[in-house]
Design a protein around this motif. Structure first.
Motif, PDB file in Angstrom:
ATOM      1  N   LEU A  80       0.833  -1.208   0.000  1.00 15.17           N
ATOM      2  CA  LEU A  80       0.000   0.000   0.000  1.00 15.17           C
ATOM      3  C   LEU A  80       0.868   1.258   0.000  1.00 15.17           C
ATOM      4  N   GLY A  81       2.170   1.077   0.044  1.00 18.37           N
ATOM      5  CA  GLY A  81       3.094   2.203   0.085  1.00 18.37           C
ATOM      6  C   GLY A  81       4.401   1.755   0.718  1.00 18.37           C
ATOM      7  N   ASP A  82       5.297   2.705   0.867  1.00 22.55           N
ATOM      8  CA  ASP A  82       6.594   2.430   1.468  1.00 22.55           C
ATOM      9  C   ASP A  82       6.430   1.879   2.881  1.00 22.55           C
ATOM     10  N   ARG A  83       6.845   0.629   3.089  1.00 23.12           N
ATOM     11  CA  ARG A  83       6.819  -0.060   4.390  1.00 23.12           C
ATOM     12  C   ARG A  83       5.406  -0.268   4.927  1.00 23.12           C
ATOM     13  N   ILE A  84       4.401  -0.229   4.055  1.00 19.08           N
ATOM     14  CA  ILE A  84       3.015  -0.489   4.476  1.00 19.08           C
ATOM     15  C   ILE A  84       2.457  -1.590   3.584  1.00 19.08           C
ATOM     16  N   THR A  85       1.964  -2.658   4.212  1.00 23.74           N
ATOM     17  CA  THR A  85       1.504  -3.836   3.489  1.00 23.74           C
ATOM     18  C   THR A  85       0.106  -4.234   3.941  1.00 23.74           C
ATOM     19  N   ALA A  86      -0.739  -4.566   2.968  1.00 28.39           N
ATOM     20  CA  ALA A  86      -2.041  -5.160   3.273  1.00 28.39           C
ATOM     21  C   ALA A  86      -1.835  -6.659   3.346  1.00 28.39           C
ATOM     22  N   THR A  87      -2.330  -7.288   4.388  1.00 31.37           N
ATOM     23  CA  THR A  87      -2.141  -8.726   4.546  1.00 31.37           C
ATOM     24  C   THR A  87      -3.387  -9.339   5.188  1.00 31.37           C
ATOM     25  N   PRO A  88      -3.748 -10.546   4.796  1.00 31.12           N
ATOM     26  CA  PRO A  88      -4.929 -11.198   5.360  1.00 31.12           C
ATOM     27  C   PRO A  88      -4.790 -11.392   6.876  1.00 31.12           C
ATOM     28  N   ILE A  89      -5.862 -11.135   7.580  1.00 35.57           N
ATOM     29  CA  ILE A  89      -5.840 -11.285   9.043  1.00 35.57           C
ATOM     30  C   ILE A  89      -5.600 -12.740   9.430  1.00 35.57           C
ATOM     31  N   CYS A  90      -5.976 -13.675   8.565  1.00 35.72           N
ATOM     32  CA  CYS A  90      -5.782 -15.095   8.884  1.00 35.72           C
ATOM     33  C   CYS A  90      -4.313 -15.470   8.997  1.00 35.72           C
ATOM     34  N   THR A  91      -3.395 -14.610   8.537  1.00 35.21           N
ATOM     35  CA  THR A  91      -1.971 -14.924   8.678  1.00 35.21           C
ATOM     36  C   THR A  91      -1.543 -14.931  10.141  1.00 35.21           C
ATOM     37  N   ILE A  92      -2.351 -14.346  10.998  1.00 32.30           N
ATOM     38  CA  ILE A  92      -2.039 -14.340  12.438  1.00 32.30           C
ATOM     39  C   ILE A  92      -2.064 -15.759  13.003  1.00 32.30           C
ATOM     40  N   TRP A  93      -3.003 -16.568  12.557  1.00 31.71           N
ATOM     41  CA  TRP A  93      -3.154 -17.889  13.160  1.00 31.71           C
ATOM     42  C   TRP A  93      -2.870 -19.038  12.197  1.00 31.71           C
ATOM     43  N   SER A  94      -2.343 -18.767  11.015  1.00 30.51           N
ATOM     44  CA  SER A  94      -2.041 -19.890  10.108  1.00 30.51           C
ATOM     45  C   SER A  94      -0.553 -20.052   9.904  1.00 30.51           C
TER      46      SER A  94
END
Length: 94
Positions: A80-94
């Motif tokens: 989404l920009g320099d050092r900002i990333t969109a990531t699925p919330i499910c990555t927390i527990w998978s």
């Protein structure tokens, strides 16, 4: 076997200022006053505007800002920009 640890305990914060004009859901403060910011969105496809508060924090902190994450309900990881990333919330527990 014990896992190695750095001995530093990260500190968690929430940022809300100027009547809610700027708000970041979770701030993780690491050693050396380095910061990771996290926004949590209910959408499947956040855009740059979803990370605008993280961009503001990045600009305020400079090199102390390690990374900004916009957690969302979709399946894709993208910048989404320099050092900002969109990531699925499910990555927390998978």
């Amino acid at each position: 076997m014990k896992a190695a640890s750095s001995g530093c305990q990260p500190r968690l914060h929430h940022l809300r200022q100027e009547g809610g004009r700027r708000e970041i859901d979770i701030l993780i403060e690491l050693a050396g006053h380095r910061v990771i910011g996290i926004e949590i969105k209910a959408s499947t496809g956040p855009n740059r505007d979803s990370g605008r508060h993280l961009a503001w924090l990045r600009d305020e902190l400079g090199d102390r800002f390690i990374r900004g994450l916009v957690l969302h309900t979709g399946r894709q990881v993208y910048d989404l920009g320099d050092r900002i990333t969109a990531t699925p919330i499910c990555t927390i527990w998978s």
